[in-house]
Design a protein around this motif. Structure first.
Motif, PDB file in Angstrom:
ATOM      1  N   ALA A 160      13.921   6.986   0.450  1.00  0.00           N
ATOM      2  CA  ALA A 160      15.170   7.069  -0.320  1.00  0.00           C
ATOM      3  C   ALA A 160      16.382   7.259   0.588  1.00  0.00           C
ATOM      4  O   ALA A 160      17.466   6.741   0.305  1.00  0.00           O
ATOM      5  N   ALA A 161      16.194   7.981   1.684  1.00  0.00           N
ATOM      6  CA  ALA A 161      17.291   8.251   2.615  1.00  0.00           C
ATOM      7  C   ALA A 161      17.506   7.117   3.618  1.00  0.00           C
ATOM      8  O   ALA A 161      18.413   7.193   4.451  1.00  0.00           O
TER       9      ALA A 161
ATOM     10  N   PRO B 197      11.964  -1.293   5.282  1.00  0.00           N
ATOM     11  CA  PRO B 197      11.095  -2.473   5.373  1.00  0.00           C
ATOM     12  C   PRO B 197      11.230  -3.163   6.732  1.00  0.00           C
ATOM     13  O   PRO B 197      12.272  -3.087   7.387  1.00  0.00           O
ATOM     14  N   THR B 198      10.154  -3.814   7.136  1.00  0.00           N
ATOM     15  CA  THR B 198      10.135  -4.587   8.376  1.00  0.00           C
ATOM     16  C   THR B 198       9.653  -5.998   8.050  1.00  0.00           C
ATOM     17  O   THR B 198       9.249  -6.281   6.924  1.00  0.00           O
ATOM     18  N   ASP B 199       9.653  -6.866   9.041  1.00  0.00           N
ATOM     19  CA  ASP B 199       9.137  -8.223   8.842  1.00  0.00           C
ATOM     20  C   ASP B 199       7.665  -8.205   8.440  1.00  0.00           C
ATOM     21  O   ASP B 199       7.204  -9.076   7.715  1.00  0.00           O
ATOM     22  N   LEU B 200       6.925  -7.214   8.922  1.00  0.00           N
ATOM     23  CA  LEU B 200       5.495  -7.125   8.613  1.00  0.00           C
ATOM     24  C   LEU B 200       5.197  -6.310   7.352  1.00  0.00           C
ATOM     25  O   LEU B 200       4.088  -6.328   6.844  1.00  0.00           O
ATOM     26  N   ASP B 201       6.193  -5.573   6.878  1.00  0.00           N
ATOM     27  CA  ASP B 201       5.998  -4.729   5.690  1.00  0.00           C
ATOM     28  C   ASP B 201       7.277  -4.779   4.860  1.00  0.00           C
ATOM     29  O   ASP B 201       8.172  -3.970   5.024  1.00  0.00           O
ATOM     30  N   ARG B 202       7.330  -5.724   3.973  1.00  0.00           N
ATOM     31  CA  ARG B 202       8.529  -5.936   3.157  1.00  0.00           C
ATOM     32  C   ARG B 202       8.434  -5.189   1.832  1.00  0.00           C
ATOM     33  O   ARG B 202       8.657  -5.766   0.773  1.00  0.00           O
ATOM     34  N   PHE B 203       8.128  -3.907   1.914  1.00  0.00           N
ATOM     35  CA  PHE B 203       8.001  -3.104   0.697  1.00  0.00           C
ATOM     36  C   PHE B 203       9.354  -2.976  -0.003  1.00  0.00           C
ATOM     37  O   PHE B 203      10.406  -3.113   0.609  1.00  0.00           O
ATOM     38  N   ASP B 204       9.292  -2.716  -1.285  1.00  0.00           N
ATOM     39  CA  ASP B 204      10.495  -2.517  -2.093  1.00  0.00           C
ATOM     40  C   ASP B 204      10.785  -1.022  -2.141  1.00  0.00           C
ATOM     41  O   ASP B 204      10.029  -0.257  -2.742  1.00  0.00           O
ATOM     42  N   ALA B 205      11.858  -0.590  -1.526  1.00  0.00           N
ATOM     43  CA  ALA B 205      12.198   0.833  -1.461  1.00  0.00           C
ATOM     44  C   ALA B 205      12.406   1.437  -2.854  1.00  0.00           C
ATOM     45  O   ALA B 205      12.305   2.646  -3.024  1.00  0.00           O
TER      46      ALA B 205
ATOM     47  N   ASP C 144      10.491   0.739  -5.446  1.00  0.00           N
ATOM     48  CA  ASP C 144       9.194   0.811  -6.121  1.00  0.00           C
ATOM     49  C   ASP C 144       8.550   2.167  -5.853  1.00  0.00           C
ATOM     50  O   ASP C 144       8.191   2.480  -4.720  1.00  0.00           O
ATOM     51  N   ASP C 145       8.397   2.979  -6.891  1.00  0.00           N
ATOM     52  CA  ASP C 145       7.847   4.324  -6.746  1.00  0.00           C
ATOM     53  C   ASP C 145       6.318   4.342  -6.701  1.00  0.00           C
ATOM     54  O   ASP C 145       5.725   5.344  -6.357  1.00  0.00           O
ATOM     55  N   LYS C 146       5.674   3.239  -7.028  1.00  0.00           N
ATOM     56  CA  LYS C 146       4.203   3.188  -7.063  1.00  0.00           C
ATOM     57  C   LYS C 146       3.603   2.629  -5.776  1.00  0.00           C
ATOM     58  O   LYS C 146       2.587   3.102  -5.307  1.00  0.00           O
ATOM     59  N   ILE C 147       4.236   1.572  -5.239  1.00  0.00           N
ATOM     60  CA  ILE C 147       3.729   0.938  -4.018  1.00  0.00           C
ATOM     61  C   ILE C 147       4.806   1.055  -2.955  1.00  0.00           C
ATOM     62  O   ILE C 147       5.861   0.443  -3.055  1.00  0.00           O
ATOM     63  N   GLY C 148       4.533   1.856  -1.968  1.00  0.00           N
ATOM     64  CA  GLY C 148       5.533   2.095  -0.928  1.00  0.00           C
ATOM     65  C   GLY C 148       5.184   1.389   0.357  1.00  0.00           C
ATOM     66  O   GLY C 148       4.433   0.402   0.360  1.00  0.00           O
ATOM     67  N   PRO C 149       5.685   1.880   1.452  1.00  0.00           N
ATOM     68  CA  PRO C 149       5.413   1.269   2.748  1.00  0.00           C
ATOM     69  C   PRO C 149       3.943   1.428   3.134  1.00  0.00           C
ATOM     70  O   PRO C 149       3.273   2.364   2.690  1.00  0.00           O
ATOM     71  N   CYS C 150       3.461   0.514   3.962  1.00  0.00           N
ATOM     72  CA  CYS C 150       2.076   0.605   4.439  1.00  0.00           C
ATOM     73  C   CYS C 150       1.962   1.733   5.461  1.00  0.00           C
ATOM     74  O   CYS C 150       2.955   2.222   6.008  1.00  0.00           O
ATOM     75  N   ILE C 151       0.744   2.146   5.736  1.00  0.00           N
ATOM     76  CA  ILE C 151       0.510   3.270   6.637  1.00  0.00           C
ATOM     77  C   ILE C 151       1.030   2.973   8.038  1.00  0.00           C
ATOM     78  O   ILE C 151       1.473   3.880   8.745  1.00  0.00           O
ATOM     79  N   HIS C 152       1.016   1.711   8.462  1.00  0.00           N
ATOM     80  CA  HIS C 152       1.521   1.375   9.800  1.00  0.00           C
ATOM     81  C   HIS C 152       3.018   1.657   9.883  1.00  0.00           C
ATOM     82  O   HIS C 152       3.502   2.194  10.878  1.00  0.00           O
ATOM     83  N   THR C 153       3.753   1.311   8.842  1.00  0.00           N
ATOM     84  CA  THR C 153       5.190   1.582   8.798  1.00  0.00           C
ATOM     85  C   THR C 153       5.447   3.078   8.739  1.00  0.00           C
ATOM     86  O   THR C 153       6.298   3.601   9.471  1.00  0.00           O
ATOM     87  N   VAL C 154       4.710   3.778   7.900  1.00  0.00           N
ATOM     88  CA  VAL C 154       4.868   5.231   7.787  1.00  0.00           C
ATOM     89  C   VAL C 154       4.539   5.897   9.122  1.00  0.00           C
ATOM     90  O   VAL C 154       5.244   6.810   9.566  1.00  0.00           O
TER      91      VAL C 154
END
Length: 80
Positions: free
Chosen positions: A20-21, A26-34, A36-46
């Motif tokens: 949220a902050a 998102p990155t080129d490899l992880d284009r998550f929708d910030a 989206d409260d159900k599906i967040g970033p992948c563990i590699h991004t985190v």
């Protein structure tokens, strides 16, 4: 090293706050929708954008050791 359920709940809260902050983005490899409260970033991004910086600042230790320097007895083992 182990973490508790409360640690996992705190971790999820902290990751959501970081997304949220704009601290986890998102990155080129992880284009998550910030938004989206159900599906967040992948563990590699985190790991790259949250875990590594926090644990580096805490002295280059694991998340579990950072949370419980004395260690915890392990009842169930789960890996990623």
């Amino acid at each position: 090293w182990c973490v508790t359920r409360a640690d996992l709940e705190d971790f999820r809260r902290r990751v959501k706050e970081s997304v949220a902050a704009g601290k986890i983005v998102p990155t080129d490899l992880d284009r998550f929708d910030a938004a989206d409260d159900k599906i967040g970033p992948c563990i590699h991004t985190v790991n790259e954008q949250f875990i590594k910086p926090v644990t580096l600042e805490a002295g280059r230790m694991s998340w579990a050791l950072m949370r419980h320097p004395e260690g915890l007895e392990c009842d169930v083992f789960v890996t990623h």
